[in-house]
Design a protein around this motif. Structure first.
Motif, PDB file in Angstrom:
ATOM      1  N   ASP A   1      -7.055  -9.113 -10.920  1.00 30.95           N
ATOM      2  CA  ASP A   1      -6.463  -9.520  -9.793  1.00 30.95           C
ATOM      3  C   ASP A   1      -5.758  -8.121  -9.719  1.00 30.95           C
ATOM      4  O   ASP A   1      -6.267  -6.942 -10.560  1.00 30.95           O
ATOM      5  N   ARG A   2      -4.917  -7.996  -8.041  1.00 30.32           N
ATOM      6  CA  ARG A   2      -5.042  -6.573  -8.423  1.00 30.32           C
ATOM      7  C   ARG A   2      -3.902  -6.115  -7.823  1.00 30.32           C
ATOM      8  O   ARG A   2      -2.846  -7.090  -6.863  1.00 30.32           O
ATOM      9  N   VAL A   3      -2.803  -5.149  -8.427  1.00 27.55           N
ATOM     10  CA  VAL A   3      -1.717  -4.888  -8.313  1.00 27.55           C
ATOM     11  C   VAL A   3      -1.480  -3.565  -7.390  1.00 27.55           C
ATOM     12  O   VAL A   3      -2.103  -2.516  -7.073  1.00 27.55           O
ATOM     13  N   HIS A   4      -0.452  -3.243  -6.617  1.00 27.73           N
ATOM     14  CA  HIS A   4      -0.376  -2.393  -5.672  1.00 27.73           C
ATOM     15  C   HIS A   4       1.691  -2.723  -5.229  1.00 27.73           C
ATOM     16  O   HIS A   4       1.963  -3.885  -5.802  1.00 27.73           O
ATOM     17  N   GLY A   5       1.643  -1.282  -4.969  1.00 26.51           N
ATOM     18  CA  GLY A   5       3.004  -0.864  -5.097  1.00 26.51           C
ATOM     19  C   GLY A   5       3.431  -0.159  -3.797  1.00 26.51           C
ATOM     20  O   GLY A   5       2.921   0.421  -3.799  1.00 26.51           O
ATOM     21  N   TRP A   6       4.916  -0.397  -3.089  1.00 28.37           N
ATOM     22  CA  TRP A   6       5.408   0.800  -2.281  1.00 28.37           C
ATOM     23  C   TRP A   6       6.850   0.841  -3.477  1.00 28.37           C
ATOM     24  O   TRP A   6       7.364   0.755  -3.787  1.00 28.37           O
ATOM     25  N   ARG A   7       7.272   2.470  -2.738  1.00 25.61           N
ATOM     26  CA  ARG A   7       8.624   2.519  -3.218  1.00 25.61           C
ATOM     27  C   ARG A   7       9.979   2.846  -1.669  1.00 25.61           C
ATOM     28  O   ARG A   7       8.716   2.913  -0.692  1.00 25.61           O
ATOM     29  N   LEU A   8      10.631   1.521  -2.460  1.00 24.48           N
ATOM     30  CA  LEU A   8      11.441   1.656  -0.632  1.00 24.48           C
ATOM     31  C   LEU A   8      12.484   2.927  -0.455  1.00 24.48           C
ATOM     32  O   LEU A   8      13.482   3.094  -1.267  1.00 24.48           O
ATOM     33  N   THR A   9      11.824   3.945   0.124  1.00 17.23           N
ATOM     34  CA  THR A   9      12.803   5.179   0.337  1.00 17.23           C
ATOM     35  C   THR A   9      13.191   5.324   1.793  1.00 17.23           C
ATOM     36  O   THR A   9      12.377   5.619   2.789  1.00 17.23           O
ATOM     37  N   ARG A  10      14.800   5.233   2.082  1.00 18.93           N
ATOM     38  CA  ARG A  10      15.416   6.212   3.804  1.00 18.93           C
ATOM     39  C   ARG A  10      15.271   5.032   4.665  1.00 18.93           C
ATOM     40  O   ARG A  10      14.356   5.038   6.027  1.00 18.93           O
ATOM     41  N   GLY A  11      15.047   3.262   4.415  1.00 17.66           N
ATOM     42  CA  GLY A  11      14.613   2.631   5.206  1.00 17.66           C
ATOM     43  C   GLY A  11      12.921   2.014   5.199  1.00 17.66           C
ATOM     44  O   GLY A  11      12.863   1.550   6.609  1.00 17.66           O
ATOM     45  N   ALA A  12      12.346   2.538   4.857  1.00 14.95           N
ATOM     46  CA  ALA A  12      10.253   3.130   4.676  1.00 14.95           C
ATOM     47  C   ALA A  12       9.738   2.705   3.296  1.00 14.95           C
ATOM     48  O   ALA A  12      10.853   2.821   2.929  1.00 14.95           O
ATOM     49  N   LEU A  13       8.625   1.888   3.462  1.00 17.76           N
ATOM     50  CA  LEU A  13       8.176   1.721   2.695  1.00 17.76           C
ATOM     51  C   LEU A  13       7.069   2.665   2.410  1.00 17.76           C
ATOM     52  O   LEU A  13       6.112   2.364   2.987  1.00 17.76           O
ATOM     53  N   ALA A  14       6.712   3.852   1.626  1.00 10.26           N
ATOM     54  CA  ALA A  14       5.909   4.735   0.910  1.00 10.26           C
ATOM     55  C   ALA A  14       5.102   4.187   0.311  1.00 10.26           C
ATOM     56  O   ALA A  14       5.201   3.651  -1.174  1.00 10.26           O
ATOM     57  N   PRO A  15       3.479   3.938   0.703  1.00  8.42           N
ATOM     58  CA  PRO A  15       2.890   3.687  -0.815  1.00  8.42           C
ATOM     59  C   PRO A  15       2.736   4.472  -2.379  1.00  8.42           C
ATOM     60  O   PRO A  15       2.944   5.985  -2.263  1.00  8.42           O
ATOM     61  N   LEU A  16       2.805   3.834  -3.290  1.00 14.90           N
ATOM     62  CA  LEU A  16       2.603   4.542  -4.862  1.00 14.90           C
ATOM     63  C   LEU A  16       1.700   4.592  -4.670  1.00 14.90           C
ATOM     64  O   LEU A  16       0.539   4.013  -4.313  1.00 14.90           O
TER      65      LEU A  16
END
Length: 320
Positions: free
Chosen positions: A263-278
């Motif tokens: 399994d692969r897990v990806h993540g993003w941070r929601l900041t200032r109305g946009a999704l930035a990759p972790l």
């Protein structure tokens, strides 16, 4: 005694028929058969008191005759099995005593009657969360029903937030609608880039009153686009849109499963109305930390923790 005798005579007339008027006894049996057929085609809804606190609140009503929650749940399960055995479709709705009391007060109904409870159940079934009975044990059905009710309440609350944001002072666009469109675009880009497989997504968005959480399960094969379950997809996009519109910190996690691979897990941070990759390290840290205690959680052996991928433009072409 007179009433009993008269009742017996009337029963005899119904059973044997009235030959003077050409109505044989078979007329009643035919009518009964038709009513039974119609009854099998009429859906049944049960308002369920899922926990002991709600059950205790209903015991103040004289016409609510149950006095033990465990026995009550057992009887509900027996009823559901009986309806299913008759070939009837049954659904279960979550019965909230406080909402019931408010409903009766607003509708001018007497709350201490089975008819009022039945009417309220029909109302919540038409507009609220329900679970179709397919033979599940009651212990399985209750958590599913509660989860669905929480999801419904989250979606309604998030929708209310978006609807109340009004228009942008600079461009005149509806802020909530623009955020919803952007969230829809980001979700589709995420699933397209993730490729084929079974996808499990979680979105967390804090608000002033509570932390909103949405979960989405979807599958995509190599021959076509991702398949979104309409209600789940709308709930997920709405919660993400709240974070975008309010520009609150939050996050999205995507877990993808494919046969024969980790399994692969990806993540993003929601900041200032946009999704930035972790980064991969940030994904590992977030996934392997208990959200309540902050204590580390052992990583899963069959999972690869990966950086979030670039989602490209954060708005559809028509909104650039």
């Amino acid at each position: 005694m007179i009433d009993s005798a008269l009742g017996g005579v009337m029963a005899h007339i119904r059973n044997t028929g009235d030959s003077k008027h050409g109505r044989p006894g078979g007329y009643r049996r035919s009518g009964t058969t038709m009513r039974r057929t119609l009854r099998r085609e009429a859906p049944s809804t049960i308002g369920l008191l899922a926990d002991e606190q709600d059950f205790a609140a209903m015991r103040r009503y004289r016409t609510f005759t149950f006095d033990d929650h465990t026995v009550y749940l057992q009887q509900v399960e027996v009823l559901l099995k009986s309806l299913s055995a008759q070939g009837m479709h049954a659904t279960v709705a979550l019965f909230d005593p406080e909402e019931y009391a408010e409903y009766c007060a607003e509708s001018g109904l007497a709350p201490d009657t089975p008819a009022s409870r039945s009417r309220f159940t029909a109302e919540i079934a038409s507009a609220g969360a329900t679970v179709a009975y397919t033979g599940q044990p009651i212990d399985t059905l209750i958590p599913l029903l509660v989860s669905r009710a929480v999801r419904r309440a989250t979606w309604e609350y998030a929708t209310m937030i978006l609807a109340g944001l009004g228009e942008c002072a600079d461009c005149g666009k509806d802020v909530g609608q623009a955020a919803f469109d952007r969230a829809s675009h980001l979700l589709l880009r995420m699933l397209e880039t993730a490729g084929p497989g079974t996808h499990h997504l979680v979105c967390s968005t804090p608000t002033d009153n509570e932390n909103l959480l949405a979960v989405l399960h979807t599958e995509r094969d190599s021959a076509g686009p991702a398949r979104l379950e309409t209600q789940e997809g709308a709930e997920f996009v709405t919660v993400l849109a709240v974070g975008i519109a309010l520009e609150r910190p939050g996050g999205v996690v995507l877990r993808t499963s494919r046969p024969g691979t980790q399994d692969r897990v990806h993540g993003w941070r929601l900041t200032r109305g946009a999704l930035a990759p972790l980064s991969a390290g940030e994904v590992f840290s977030a996934y392997c930390t208990d959200a309540d205690t902050g204590e580390p959680v052992a990583p899963e052996s069959h999972v690869e923790y990966c950086a979030g991928f670039d989602l490209g433009a954060d708005a559809p072409e028509s909104h650039r």
